[in-house]
Structure formats: structure tokens, C-alpha cells
Motif scaffolding. Structure first.
Motif, PDB file in Angstrom:
ATOM      1  N   ILE A   1       0.828  -1.196   0.000  1.00 14.98           N
ATOM      2  CA  ILE A   1       0.000   0.000   0.000  1.00 14.98           C
ATOM      3  C   ILE A   1       0.869   1.256   0.000  1.00 14.98           C
ATOM      4  O   ILE A   1       0.601   2.220  -0.729  1.00 14.98           O
ATOM      5  N   GLU A   2       1.934   1.263   0.795  1.00 14.60           N
ATOM      6  CA  GLU A   2       2.812   2.436   0.839  1.00 14.60           C
ATOM      7  C   GLU A   2       3.482   2.677  -0.511  1.00 14.60           C
ATOM      8  O   GLU A   2       3.618   3.814  -0.959  1.00 14.60           O
ATOM      9  N   THR A   3       3.890   1.625  -1.194  1.00 15.27           N
ATOM     10  CA  THR A   3       4.541   1.787  -2.495  1.00 15.27           C
ATOM     11  C   THR A   3       3.586   2.364  -3.523  1.00 15.27           C
ATOM     12  O   THR A   3       3.945   3.276  -4.289  1.00 15.27           O
ATOM     13  N   VAL A   4       2.364   1.865  -3.561  1.00 19.19           N
ATOM     14  CA  VAL A   4       1.382   2.410  -4.505  1.00 19.19           C
ATOM     15  C   VAL A   4       1.078   3.869  -4.173  1.00 19.19           C
ATOM     16  O   VAL A   4       0.991   4.721  -5.061  1.00 19.19           O
ATOM     17  N   ARG A   5       0.942   4.162  -2.895  1.00 10.19           N
ATOM     18  CA  ARG A   5       0.673   5.544  -2.487  1.00 10.19           C
ATOM     19  C   ARG A   5       1.807   6.474  -2.915  1.00 10.19           C
ATOM     20  O   ARG A   5       1.563   7.567  -3.450  1.00 10.19           O
ATOM     21  N   LEU A   6       3.043   6.057  -2.712  1.00 12.41           N
ATOM     22  CA  LEU A   6       4.189   6.893  -3.061  1.00 12.41           C
ATOM     23  C   LEU A   6       4.334   7.036  -4.577  1.00 12.41           C
ATOM     24  O   LEU A   6       4.714   8.097  -5.078  1.00 12.41           O
ATOM     25  N   ARG A   7       4.044   5.984  -5.324  1.00 21.14           N
ATOM     26  CA  ARG A   7       4.107   6.083  -6.786  1.00 21.14           C
ATOM     27  C   ARG A   7       3.093   7.105  -7.305  1.00 21.14           C
ATOM     28  O   ARG A   7       3.404   7.886  -8.218  1.00 21.14           O
ATOM     29  N   ARG A   8       1.924   7.117  -6.738  1.00 25.73           N
ATOM     30  CA  ARG A   8       0.921   8.098  -7.156  1.00 25.73           C
ATOM     31  C   ARG A   8       1.377   9.516  -6.797  1.00 25.73           C
ATOM     32  O   ARG A   8       1.201  10.452  -7.571  1.00 25.73           O
ATOM     33  N   LYS A   9       1.968   9.643  -5.629  1.00 26.91           N
ATOM     34  CA  LYS A   9       2.457  10.940  -5.181  1.00 26.91           C
ATOM     35  C   LYS A   9       3.603  11.435  -6.055  1.00 26.91           C
ATOM     36  O   LYS A   9       3.771  12.641  -6.274  1.00 26.91           O
ATOM     37  N   ALA A  10       4.393  10.514  -6.593  1.00 20.60           N
ATOM     38  CA  ALA A  10       5.569  10.872  -7.394  1.00 20.60           C
ATOM     39  C   ALA A  10       5.243  11.201  -8.840  1.00 20.60           C
ATOM     40  O   ALA A  10       6.117  11.680  -9.570  1.00 20.60           O
ATOM     41  N   ALA A  11       4.008  10.984  -9.267  1.00 23.11           N
ATOM     42  CA  ALA A  11       3.673  11.064 -10.690  1.00 23.11           C
ATOM     43  C   ALA A  11       4.010  12.410 -11.319  1.00 23.11           C
ATOM     44  O   ALA A  11       4.473  12.476 -12.459  1.00 23.11           O
ATOM     45  N   VAL A  12       3.797  13.506 -10.603  1.00 16.09           N
ATOM     46  CA  VAL A  12       4.084  14.834 -11.153  1.00 16.09           C
ATOM     47  C   VAL A  12       5.565  15.167 -11.015  1.00 16.09           C
ATOM     48  O   VAL A  12       6.187  15.671 -11.953  1.00 16.09           O
ATOM     49  N   LYS A  13       6.132  14.873  -9.876  1.00 20.86           N
ATOM     50  CA  LYS A  13       7.531  15.213  -9.608  1.00 20.86           C
ATOM     51  C   LYS A  13       8.488  14.400 -10.457  1.00 20.86           C
ATOM     52  O   LYS A  13       9.510  14.913 -10.950  1.00 20.86           O
ATOM     53  N   LEU A  14       8.180  13.114 -10.637  1.00 27.48           N
ATOM     54  CA  LEU A  14       9.054  12.203 -11.361  1.00 27.48           C
ATOM     55  C   LEU A  14       8.262  11.438 -12.409  1.00 27.48           C
ATOM     56  O   LEU A  14       8.037  10.231 -12.288  1.00 27.48           O
ATOM     57  N   PRO A  15       7.810  12.122 -13.466  1.00 24.52           N
ATOM     58  CA  PRO A  15       7.068  11.410 -14.509  1.00 24.52           C
ATOM     59  C   PRO A  15       7.954  10.328 -15.121  1.00 24.52           C
ATOM     60  O   PRO A  15       9.148  10.508 -15.301  1.00 24.52           O
ATOM     61  N   GLY A  16       7.366   9.196 -15.406  1.00 26.01           N
ATOM     62  CA  GLY A  16       8.156   8.081 -15.922  1.00 26.01           C
ATOM     63  C   GLY A  16       8.636   7.141 -14.827  1.00 26.01           C
ATOM     64  O   GLY A  16       9.287   6.136 -15.103  1.00 26.01           O
ATOM     65  N   ALA A  17       8.306   7.462 -13.566  1.00 25.17           N
ATOM     66  CA  ALA A  17       8.748   6.635 -12.441  1.00 25.17           C
ATOM     67  C   ALA A  17       7.626   5.764 -11.904  1.00 25.17           C
ATOM     68  O   ALA A  17       7.589   5.445 -10.714  1.00 25.17           O
ATOM     69  N   ALA A  18       6.712   5.361 -12.762  1.00 27.97           N
ATOM     70  CA  ALA A  18       5.531   4.616 -12.322  1.00 27.97           C
ATOM     71  C   ALA A  18       5.880   3.248 -11.756  1.00 27.97           C
ATOM     72  O   ALA A  18       5.087   2.656 -11.023  1.00 27.97           O
TER      73      ALA A  18
END
Length: 410
Positions: free
Chosen positions: A54-71
Motif C-alpha cells: 500500500i505504501e509503495t502504490v501511495r508513493l508512486r501516485r504521489k511521485a507522478a508529477v515530480k518524477l514522470p516516468g517513475a511509475a
């Protein structure tokens, strides 16, 4: 603080079973309203892996704008907060193109992912086992090439002629030669953000001493007192989409002669503008023009307001205030057309704004002690016409400019 990942979590999440489980969890909403239901569903399917998933999915969603391509990347909460936005890292990498680079605080690899695109050799090191393991995974995703970490936290990767090495090492102990050093000291001490160079981790004075005489670029908070630090190279202030993101200290060997301050303005559409203290800064002393311009925060933080004004045919409302004025608005900048000017008195403002049927009101303040939100409430606006108030001072007098905002031209 978020979930505390271990190396076994990273191995699981990077493997086939973990990737399948993450794809399954990513289909859940994971909102406050569904939180308990989602946790129960993941726990039934994945047991003690629930928190990591759950934490990994949450952080990936949070990172989408800051680090596009880091899905498909892996993060810790702290590492994501400190990670350099991709566009800022790409700008720095472009300045280092063709050089061998060693990032001595590489963390999860956000900087390395941009460096490998333009540098022939890239080394990343860190003391945190988990972040190194995540960095190896993230680089393998970015390079579309598998990376294996051995038990001593060592990894080597060669892609398209580039050498990429990850290793566990203390940033204060030099382990490479003939490389440009990049460092990003952690900006928190005792759980709080700090602007004291000696309280960064690693301490900035110790870091600079460890690499004395080497080419080095150090990321830092824009709020540090660089004059007090005695830095003899360049200080670059970088903004992205109007928000100041960071300062970067460039040693003399990585900049041009005579440049000690640089403002770099990036936007997510790919635009980049740069201004340095080598540019002219002669501007006239004139009454306010037709427009007020609020320079980008990078220009203000870098102390290049006069240089920006000279470049665009503007001048200052007051020599000690960063607001600029002129008869035209620079391309790409938002301008505020002056419609009237008042003394800084609440009663006068209330009367004038009511007379003009003012509704939505933007309030910009610089050089005077006024809380925009508190003032807006006191004005009790009930109209329908939008305006902008620019509150500042000219000389010793507080002054208010009533303006209409105009969007940037392209």
C-alpha cells in the motif's frame, strides 16, 4: 514518517510476485473513505506484505508529477520528499554532459536516472542499504536493463557504452578520482527543516572540506546564507513552474569566469531561461509605468532583480523592493496593469473596492507588514469584478496599486 522498508521488502517488490501484487493494489482507490476496506482486502490476499504494498502504490501516485516516468519505481517517503524533480535534475545533468560523475548521496537514484543519459560514467553511493537497493531497481527500470545487488551493496551496469556503479560509501570519504562530485545533504535536523549548513546531513562545511579542490555541485535549500558560507563559486537558484525548488552550489571549475549568481527558470512545457550576474544591471529611476511585474522567485532569490529589469527595459518601484514596473510586460510573464493608486489605509481600500464592485481579490505584498488573508476578510467584498492589489512601499510610505492581472503571453 511512512512505512519503514527493509531490503527484503525491496527484493519482494522488485520481483515478479511483488510486481503482480502492486498492479493488483494499484486498482484500489486507497482514499480516506476506502482506507479500512482496502487494507482488509490487501491483507486477505497478501498478509504481512500489506503495508509495503500500500505504501509503495501511495508513493508512486504521489511521485507522478515530480518524477514522470517513475511509475514502476520504489521509494521511501523521506527519499521521495527529498528527490530532485526530474526536470531540475535533467537541467543539472545537461551542465555536466560528457563528464564522469559521482553522486555521493544518490539515495533512490532520481539524479542518476538523468545523468546516465548524458554522462559516460556514473557512480552512485549512499550509506542507506534500502535506498541503494531501491536505486538499483529504479535505474534498471529507467535503463530497461536488470541490475543485481550483491550482499555488500554493490552493483555494476553497462548500457549503451555507459558504466553505472552503485556502492555503499560514506559521502565524507572520497572513493573516486577524476569525477565531478554531486551531493544533496539532507535538510532536516531533529525532525525539522534546517537552514544551518553545519546541521545538514552530511554537514555542508565538512562535505566541502572533504572535496576541496575537486569539481563539485551541491544541492541545498534556497534559504541558506551563501555569503556567510563564503562560497567562491556560483550559486544557482532554480525554479520550476513558478516555484523555487533549490539552490545549487557550483565550484569554480564548473562555471564561467566572473559568474557568482545564476537564476534558472524552468517550466514543464520545456522552456528554460537563465540570467546571471554577468548581465548589465543599469536601470533608470522613473515613476511607475503602466504595468507591475513580479519577477520569478529564482530571480529574486538570486539577487538578480536589477539584471532582469535591465534585460527587459523595466525599472524598480523602489530600489529596495523586488517589484518591477514598465510600459510593457516581458513575454511569458504575468503582468498587472495599474488602474489606480492609493495610500495604504484600510478605510480607503474598502470604499474604493466597493465603488468598483470588487469581488475576487488577489493581494500581493512585499515590503509592508500586512497579512493578505486577514485584510481580505476585513474588506468584506461582495461584488463581481476581479482585481489585484499590490501592497508595497515607495520610500517610507506604504502604497497600494489597484491592478488588473493579465495572463502571460507566449
Amino acid at each position: 514518517m511512512g512505512y519503514r522498508f527493509g531490503r527484503d521488502d525491496v527484493a519482494y517488490l522488485a520481483g515478479a510476485a511483488g510486481r503482480a501484487a502492486l498492479a493488483e493494489v494499484d486498482r484500489l482507490e486507497l482514499t480516506p473513505a476506502t482506507h479500512l476496506r482496502d487494507i482488509e482486502q490487501v491483507r486477505r490476499a497478501h498478509g504481512d506484505r500489506t503495508a509495503a504494498l500500500i505504501e509503495t502504490v501511495r508513493l508512486r501516485r504521489k511521485a507522478a508529477v515530480k518524477l514522470p516516468g517513475a511509475a514502476e519505481w520504489l521509494f521511501t517517503d523521506d527519499a521521495l520528499q527529498q528527490a530532485t524533480p526530474a526536470l531540475v535534475a535533467r537541467h543539472r545533468a545537461a551542465r555536466l554532459a560528457g563528464r564522469a560523475v559521482h553522486d555521493v548521496t544518490c539515495s533512490i537514484g532520481a539524479e542518476l536516472a538523468e545523468l546516465v543519459e548524458v554522462c559516460p560514467a556514473v557512480i552512485g553511493s549512499d550509506l542507506d542499504d534500502v535506498r541503494l537497493a531501491m536505486g538499483a531497481h529504479n535505474l534498471s527500470v529507467a535503463a530497461r536493463h536488470p541490475v543485481e545487488l550483491d550482499g555488500d551493496i554493490g552493483a555494476r551496469l553497462s548500457v549503451a557504452g555507459q558504466n553505472i556503479v552503485l556502492a555503499k560509501a560514506d559521502a565524507l570519504t572520497p572513493t573516486t578520482r577524476d569525477t565531478v562530485i554531486i551531493a544533496d545533504p539532507a535538510r532536516r535536523a531533529d525532525g525539522r527543516r534546517t537552514y544551518d549548513p553545519a546541521k545538514l546531513q552530511p554537514p555542508l562545511p565538512d562535505l566541502l572540506a572533504a572535496y576541496a579542490g575537486r569539481d563539485i555541485a551541491v544541492k541545498s535549500a534556497p534559504g541558506l546564507d551563501f555569503d556567510q558560507l563564503g562560497w567562491d563559486g556560483e550559486v544557482e537558484i532554480v525554479s520550476l513552474d513558478g516555484a523555487v525548488r533549490e539552490a545549487c552550489l557550483w565550484s569554480p571549475g564548473l562555471t564561467e569566469d566572473g559568474i557568482t549568481r545564476r537564476a534558472t527558470v524552468l517550466d514543464s512545457r520545456g522552456g528554460t531561461t537563465t540570467l546571471t550576474d554577468a548581465a548589465p544591471d543599469d536601470i533608470p529611476d522613473l515613476p511607475p509605468g503602466d504595468w507591475i511585474i513580479d519577477p520569478d522567485g529564482a530571480v529574486v532569490r538570486a539577487g538578480l532583480v536589477r539584471h532582469y529589469a535591465a534585460k527587459h527595459g523595466l525599472w524598480q518601484l523602489d530600489p529596495r523592493i523586488a517589484y518591477l514596473t514598465g510600459d510593457t510586460v516581458p513575454v511569458g510573464m504575468r503582468g498587472f496593469r495599474i488602474e489606480d493608486r492609493f495610500e495604504l489605509r484600510e478605510k480607503t481600500l474598502r470604499q474604493e473596492l466597493a465603488r468598483r464592485d470588487c469581488g475576487a481579490l488577489e493581494i500581493l505584498v512585499r515590503g509592508v507588514d500586512v497579512d493578505p488573508d486577514a485584510l481580505r476578510k476585513k474588506l468584506k467584498l461582495r461584488g463581481s469584478t476581479p482585481y489585484t492589489l499590490v501592497l508595497t512601499r515607495i520610500g517610507r510610505a506604504g502604497v497600494v496599486f489597484l491592478c488588473r492581472a493579465v495572463a502571460p503571453t507566449r
